[in-house]
Design a protein around this motif. Structure first.
Motif, PDB file in Angstrom:
ATOM      1  N   LYS A 132      14.905  -9.451 -16.844  1.00 34.02           N
ATOM      2  CA  LYS A 132      16.169  -9.604 -16.724  1.00 34.02           C
ATOM      3  C   LYS A 132      16.656  -7.777 -17.039  1.00 34.02           C
ATOM      4  CE  LYS A 132      20.180 -11.339 -18.605  1.00 34.02           C
ATOM      5  NZ  LYS A 132      20.948 -12.399 -19.697  1.00 34.02           N
ATOM      6  N   VAL A 133      17.152  -7.277 -16.024  1.00 34.33           N
ATOM      7  CA  VAL A 133      17.876  -6.020 -16.475  1.00 34.33           C
ATOM      8  C   VAL A 133      19.082  -5.997 -17.437  1.00 34.33           C
ATOM      9  CG1 VAL A 133      18.735  -3.899 -15.539  1.00 34.33           C
ATOM     10  CG2 VAL A 133      16.986  -5.086 -14.335  1.00 34.33           C
ATOM     11  N   LYS A 134      18.659  -5.183 -18.516  1.00 34.47           N
ATOM     12  CA  LYS A 134      19.693  -5.022 -19.510  1.00 34.47           C
ATOM     13  C   LYS A 134      20.918  -3.759 -19.438  1.00 34.47           C
ATOM     14  CE  LYS A 134      18.953  -7.330 -23.321  1.00 34.47           C
ATOM     15  NZ  LYS A 134      18.408  -7.683 -24.780  1.00 34.47           N
ATOM     16  N   GLU A 135      19.977  -2.877 -18.921  1.00 34.66           N
ATOM     17  CA  GLU A 135      20.982  -1.382 -18.999  1.00 34.66           C
ATOM     18  C   GLU A 135      20.253  -0.574 -18.089  1.00 34.66           C
ATOM     19  OE1 GLU A 135      22.175   2.040 -22.073  1.00 34.66           O
ATOM     20  OE2 GLU A 135      20.849   0.464 -22.723  1.00 34.66           O
ATOM     21  N   ILE A 136      20.925   0.007 -17.215  1.00 38.20           N
ATOM     22  CA  ILE A 136      20.620   1.351 -16.362  1.00 38.20           C
ATOM     23  C   ILE A 136      21.415   2.710 -16.656  1.00 38.20           C
ATOM     24  CG2 ILE A 136      20.124   2.157 -13.947  1.00 38.20           C
ATOM     25  CD1 ILE A 136      20.241  -0.867 -13.078  1.00 38.20           C
ATOM     26  N   THR A 137      20.472   3.467 -17.162  1.00 38.72           N
ATOM     27  CA  THR A 137      21.148   4.851 -17.481  1.00 38.72           C
ATOM     28  C   THR A 137      20.645   5.876 -16.328  1.00 38.72           C
ATOM     29  OG1 THR A 137      19.533   5.937 -18.658  1.00 38.72           O
ATOM     30  CG2 THR A 137      21.327   4.237 -19.806  1.00 38.72           C
ATOM     31  N   ILE A 162      11.770   1.958 -19.748  1.00 31.34           N
ATOM     32  CA  ILE A 162      10.968   2.746 -18.990  1.00 31.34           C
ATOM     33  C   ILE A 162      11.895   4.006 -18.503  1.00 31.34           C
ATOM     34  CG2 ILE A 162       9.408   0.904 -18.655  1.00 31.34           C
ATOM     35  CD1 ILE A 162      10.716   0.601 -15.566  1.00 31.34           C
ATOM     36  N   GLU A 163      11.110   4.923 -18.073  1.00 28.63           N
ATOM     37  CA  GLU A 163      11.858   6.324 -17.460  1.00 28.63           C
ATOM     38  C   GLU A 163      12.091   5.717 -16.042  1.00 28.63           C
ATOM     39  OE1 GLU A 163      10.907  10.774 -16.373  1.00 28.63           O
ATOM     40  OE2 GLU A 163       9.926   9.801 -18.108  1.00 28.63           O
ATOM     41  N   ALA A 164      13.181   6.121 -15.282  1.00 25.37           N
ATOM     42  CA  ALA A 164      13.499   5.775 -13.970  1.00 25.37           C
ATOM     43  C   ALA A 164      14.422   6.701 -13.443  1.00 25.37           C
ATOM     44  CB  ALA A 164      13.788   4.565 -13.871  1.00 25.37           C
ATOM     45  N   HIS A 165      14.145   7.171 -12.269  1.00 24.08           N
ATOM     46  CA  HIS A 165      15.168   8.093 -11.835  1.00 24.08           C
ATOM     47  C   HIS A 165      15.798   7.463 -10.574  1.00 24.08           C
ATOM     48  CE1 HIS A 165      13.700  11.368 -14.246  1.00 24.08           C
ATOM     49  NE2 HIS A 165      12.370  11.019 -13.911  1.00 24.08           N
ATOM     50  N   THR A 166      15.129   6.542 -10.030  1.00 25.23           N
ATOM     51  CA  THR A 166      15.666   5.617  -9.045  1.00 25.23           C
ATOM     52  C   THR A 166      15.104   4.169  -9.353  1.00 25.23           C
ATOM     53  OG1 THR A 166      15.225   7.401  -7.261  1.00 25.23           O
ATOM     54  CG2 THR A 166      15.661   5.155  -6.450  1.00 25.23           C
ATOM     55  N   VAL A 167      16.362   3.178  -9.124  1.00 23.44           N
ATOM     56  CA  VAL A 167      15.950   1.925  -9.215  1.00 23.44           C
ATOM     57  C   VAL A 167      16.645   1.114  -8.195  1.00 23.44           C
ATOM     58  CG1 VAL A 167      16.930  -0.041 -10.678  1.00 23.44           C
ATOM     59  CG2 VAL A 167      16.721   2.268 -11.757  1.00 23.44           C
ATOM     60  N   ASP A 213       0.920  -1.181  -0.094  1.00 20.74           N
ATOM     61  CA  ASP A 213       0.125  -0.079   0.069  1.00 20.74           C
ATOM     62  C   ASP A 213       0.883   1.199  -0.038  1.00 20.74           C
ATOM     63  OD1 ASP A 213      -2.333  -1.737   0.062  1.00 20.74           O
ATOM     64  OD2 ASP A 213      -2.520  -1.133   2.066  1.00 20.74           O
ATOM     65  N   MET A 214       2.002   1.227   0.933  1.00 19.72           N
ATOM     66  CA  MET A 214       2.909   2.219   0.893  1.00 19.72           C
ATOM     67  C   MET A 214       3.504   2.716  -0.495  1.00 19.72           C
ATOM     68  SD  MET A 214       4.557   2.443   4.765  1.00 19.72           S
ATOM     69  CE  MET A 214       4.869   0.755   4.925  1.00 19.72           C
ATOM     70  N   MET A 215       3.834   1.483  -0.994  1.00 18.37           N
ATOM     71  CA  MET A 215       4.481   1.686  -2.348  1.00 18.37           C
ATOM     72  C   MET A 215       3.622   2.209  -3.622  1.00 18.37           C
ATOM     73  SD  MET A 215       6.665  -1.993  -2.365  1.00 18.37           S
ATOM     74  CE  MET A 215       7.131  -2.046  -3.838  1.00 18.37           C
ATOM     75  N   THR A 216       2.455   1.733  -3.394  1.00 15.41           N
ATOM     76  CA  THR A 216       1.283   2.204  -4.289  1.00 15.41           C
ATOM     77  C   THR A 216       1.132   3.715  -3.928  1.00 15.41           C
ATOM     78  OG1 THR A 216       0.162   0.186  -4.513  1.00 15.41           O
ATOM     79  CG2 THR A 216      -1.011   2.148  -5.089  1.00 15.41           C
ATOM     80  N   GLN A 217       0.887   4.149  -2.973  1.00 14.49           N
ATOM     81  CA  GLN A 217       0.872   5.627  -2.579  1.00 14.49           C
ATOM     82  C   GLN A 217       2.150   6.411  -3.074  1.00 14.49           C
ATOM     83  OE1 GLN A 217       0.339   5.770   1.741  1.00 14.49           O
ATOM     84  NE2 GLN A 217      -1.679   4.697   1.413  1.00 14.49           N
ATOM     85  N   GLN A 218       3.233   5.921  -3.320  1.00 22.73           N
ATOM     86  CA  GLN A 218       4.439   6.474  -3.637  1.00 22.73           C
ATOM     87  C   GLN A 218       4.531   6.449  -5.240  1.00 22.73           C
ATOM     88  OE1 GLN A 218       6.090   8.768  -1.683  1.00 22.73           O
ATOM     89  NE2 GLN A 218       4.837   8.481  -0.354  1.00 22.73           N
ATOM     90  N   HIS A 219       3.554   5.784  -5.850  1.00 21.94           N
ATOM     91  CA  HIS A 219       3.970   5.485  -7.262  1.00 21.94           C
ATOM     92  C   HIS A 219       4.942   4.767  -7.604  1.00 21.94           C
ATOM     93  CE1 HIS A 219       0.474   8.351  -7.467  1.00 21.94           C
ATOM     94  NE2 HIS A 219       1.238   9.246  -6.774  1.00 21.94           N
ATOM     95  N   VAL A 220       5.276   3.624  -6.921  1.00 18.87           N
ATOM     96  CA  VAL A 220       6.484   2.847  -7.140  1.00 18.87           C
ATOM     97  C   VAL A 220       5.967   1.683  -8.282  1.00 18.87           C
ATOM     98  CG1 VAL A 220       8.097   1.059  -6.054  1.00 18.87           C
ATOM     99  CG2 VAL A 220       7.403   3.115  -4.774  1.00 18.87           C
ATOM    100  N   ARG A 221       6.703   1.540  -9.100  1.00 18.94           N
ATOM    101  CA  ARG A 221       6.371   0.681 -10.201  1.00 18.94           C
ATOM    102  C   ARG A 221       7.442  -0.595  -9.912  1.00 18.94           C
ATOM    103  NH1 ARG A 221       6.529   1.330 -16.645  1.00 18.94           N
ATOM    104  NH2 ARG A 221       6.290  -0.812 -17.140  1.00 18.94           N
ATOM    105  N   THR A 222       6.380  -1.882 -10.066  1.00 18.10           N
ATOM    106  CA  THR A 222       7.305  -2.950  -9.774  1.00 18.10           C
ATOM    107  C   THR A 222       7.243  -3.843 -10.992  1.00 18.10           C
ATOM    108  OG1 THR A 222       6.483  -3.200  -7.329  1.00 18.10           O
ATOM    109  CG2 THR A 222       7.546  -5.099  -8.293  1.00 18.10           C
ATOM    110  N   VAL A 223       8.485  -4.175 -11.296  1.00 14.67           N
ATOM    111  CA  VAL A 223       8.500  -5.269 -12.513  1.00 14.67           C
ATOM    112  C   VAL A 223       8.825  -6.441 -11.969  1.00 14.67           C
ATOM    113  CG1 VAL A 223       9.598  -5.481 -14.865  1.00 14.67           C
ATOM    114  CG2 VAL A 223       8.961  -3.210 -14.050  1.00 14.67           C
ATOM    115  N   THR A 224       8.465  -7.680 -12.236  1.00 12.60           N
ATOM    116  CA  THR A 224       8.907  -9.083 -12.008  1.00 12.60           C
ATOM    117  C   THR A 224       9.192  -9.845 -12.992  1.00 12.60           C
ATOM    118  OG1 THR A 224       6.569  -9.914 -11.665  1.00 12.60           O
ATOM    119  CG2 THR A 224       7.706  -8.994  -9.826  1.00 12.60           C
ATOM    120  N   ASN A 225       9.886 -10.800 -13.021  1.00  9.31           N
ATOM    121  CA  ASN A 225      10.174 -11.941 -13.850  1.00  9.31           C
ATOM    122  C   ASN A 225      10.723 -11.101 -15.388  1.00  9.31           C
ATOM    123  OD1 ASN A 225       9.271 -14.220 -12.753  1.00  9.31           O
ATOM    124  ND2 ASN A 225       7.134 -13.923 -13.496  1.00  9.31           N
TER     125      ASN A 225
END
Length: 107
Positions: free
Chosen positions: A33-38, A53-58, A19-31
């Motif tokens: 494989k991360v290929k690149e983080i910029t 996907i756009e991401a400022h924090t991973v 619930d807290m993650m939803t309130q903070q608009h945290v997007r979760t991706v499961t299953n």
């Protein structure tokens, strides 16, 4: 790659955290494989397709495995060695405490 997060958490605690993650608009991706983080995006592979996907924090969560670097060494110097907790099987702190308590009772 796991199909869900917080799998081994108590249900009520898990729901509160989700619930807290939803309130903070945290997007979760499961299953996936991360290929690149910029600096401003993440590229991951899911179901054979690359997704950006756009991401400022991973936050990366890789799970856990049993880790026991000491039992074999201790057995060289001690007659009886009892291995408990995550050295036996990756788990939670309550299980490790219970196993340690039970081992202590046998002394």
């Amino acid at each position: 790659m796991m199909p869900e997060i917080l799998k081994d958490m108590m249900p009520i605690t898990k729901q509160c955290l989700l619930d807290m993650m939803t309130q903070q608009h945290v997007r979760t991706v499961t299953n996936a494989k991360v290929k690149e983080i910029t600096a401003d995006h993440v590229v991951y592979e899911k179901d054979g397709k690359d997704v950006t996907i756009e991401a400022h924090t991973v936050v990366s969560a890789f799970g856990y495995r049993a880790y026991d670097p000491l039992t074999e060494l201790a057995q060289k110097y001690c007659d009886e060695v009892v291995t408990v907790g995550s050295a036996v099987k990756a788990g939670n702190a309550l299980t490790a405490i219970q196993e340690g308590y039970q081992a202590g009772l046998k002394i």
